[in-house]
Design a protein around this motif. Structure first.
Motif: not given
Lengths: 223, 235
Positions: B96, B100, B112, B116, B128
């Motif tokens: 993640t 990001i 976000e 996802s 993640r």
């Protein structure tokens, strides 16, 4: 600014997890100071000349080690290419890398200062605030040029060897003035004596920062 | 102005004395899903790297969405996504965090949720929070696929996207391909796998020794006999 914050955040998170840049720089710092401690005889007469010289020699050696490592991380998985195919302003990338390199250099610089004071049993009586200013200005000059040159060297096979060869001759004006200003502080010199060296350091920092930011786009695109 | 969404005009590229691309001419329309086949060393990756602005050509012109690649490189970078042989991921950041980070480079707001969704689509949502260095190469490839799509590019260049993927991963990727088509995105995919490569494509291109040997819309391609056609083209 988003780019700057994102790259800086990524570098700091990476370093907090691995600690490989600051730890390797710190370990090298300790080794250098121990060697100097055995090889140098410091007394009241030569402290003002020897300690500042060896302090700044150590800073550029240790700093160069850190610069090589920060860009080695960018080369893993060609992560730098992932950044370069995005539409970011290249100067923002430059400023972010300067800030992260500056952070590492400052941490190790003050560790080196502490080690020199401790190992050589020096009771610093000079202007401490002035010393901090000189060290920060020296670190800014080193990081601005170091970031540019380490980007140039990133894709060369001999990058660890090439970096000091191209960086050291150009960083000389910053180091000479930083050594002279530090010598004056160690010898108890006042602000009026130190001011000319501070002005030169500020001038070089601005020149290096502006010119490096202007040429960084061409350097990073060709690297 | 020209009608083609991507126009490649007499493109050439050499590395030293070796000519890797030799006068390439190609035109793709918006929504084209092009599969580029070719043996190792044919020039597929070099072509993708030039189109994705990593490499500069020696000769020739390229326009993408009416932007000249030499004059409007920043505009082109905003609308393209690239999946390369290298995954471009930071080893010590989590899945993640990596995504990001790359979303921020493209100024994607509130990334976000979309990250996802994409992780879920490619079957790695459960990974993640894992560091990239702890993932298998197939999982890294899946993360890299999401990375290349993190800014919802209009054009996507995928250089051998099936490498390292297991059957499940390949199926997820084929589903993504069909989604690209529904969203009228333009894609250029290189692969050695004829079956997977022909699955969703609207156009087939074969490159060999830096030259285009075959360039047809899928309706003009006999999928069943393409393997023998391909072998004769690269012989």
């Amino acid at each position: 600014m988003n780019t700057l914050a994102a790259v800086l955040w990524k570098d700091i998170i990476n370093e907090l997890r691995t600690k490989e840049i600051v730890l390797s720089m710190a370990a090298f710092s300790v080794v250098l100071v121990v060697i100097f401690n055995f090889s140098l005889v410091i007394n009241r007469d030569n402290i003002g000349h020897l300690v500042p010289s060896f302090l700044w020699i150590s800073i550029i050696f240790v700093g160069t080690l850190g610069l090589s490592r920060t860009f080695a991380i960018e080369k893993e998985n060609s992560a730098i290419t992932g950044i370069l195919i995005s539409p970011i302003d290249r100067s923002m990338l430059y400023f972010a890398k300067v800030l992260s390199n500056l952070l590492y250099v400052l941490i190790v610089q003050f560790l080196l200062l502490f080690l020199f004071l401790f190992m050589f049993n020096i009771n610093l009586t000079g202007n401490i605030l002035m010393l901090i200013i000189v060290m920060v200005l020296g670190a800014v000059g080193f990081s601005t040029l170091g970031t540019l040159f380490s980007t140039m060297a990133i894709n060369t096979k001999l990058r660890e060897l090439l970096l000091p060869v191209i960086l050291f001759p150009v960083i000389i004006p910053v180091i000479i003035n930083a050594v002279k200003a530090t010598s004056l502080i160690f010898s108890g010199g006042g602000y009026t004596e130190i001011k000319p060296f501070l002005n030169i350091l500020i001038a070089f920092d601005i020149i290096f920062l502006v010119t490096s930011a202007l040429v960084y786009e061409f350097v990073v695109e060709e690297s | 102005m020209n009608n083609s969404y991507i126009k490649i005009d007499t493109l050439s590229k050499s590395f030293g004395f070796k000519k890797v691309l030799d006068g390439i001419n190609l035109q793709f329309e918006k929504g084209d899903f092009v599969t580029l086949f070719g043996p190792n060393g044919a020039g597929k990756t070099t072509l993708i790297r030039i189109l994705s602005t990593i490499l500069k050509s020696d000769e020739g012109n390229i326009t993408i969405s009416d932007y000249d690649i030499k004059k409007n490189v920043s505009d082109i970078r905003k609308i393209i996504g690239l999946l390369s042989h290298e995954n471009f991921l930071y080893q010590n950041l989590t899945v993640t965090e990596n995504l990001i980070f790359f979303a921020k480079l493209y100024n994607v707001k509130n990334s976000e949720e979309s990250i996802s969704y994409k992780l879920n689509k490619i079957g790695i949502y459960s990974k993640r929070n894992e560091l990239i260095r702890n993932l298998s190469s197939g999982m890294k490839q899946r993360v890299s696929i999401v990375r290349s799509l993190v800014h919802d590019p209009e054009i996507i260049f995928l250089d051998e996207p099936f490498v390292g993927l297991d059957i499940e991963g390949s199926e997820y990727l084929l589903e993504l391909f069909s989604e690209f088509k529904k969203e009228n995105k333009t894609a250029l995919v290189t692969t050695h796998d004829l079956r997977l490569g022909l699955h969703e494509c609207t156009k087939v291109v074969v490159i060999n020794k830096g030259q285009i040997r075959f360039n047809e819309i899928i309706e003009n391609v006999d999928v069943n006999s393409f393997e023998s056609t391909y072998k004769s083209l690269i012989a």
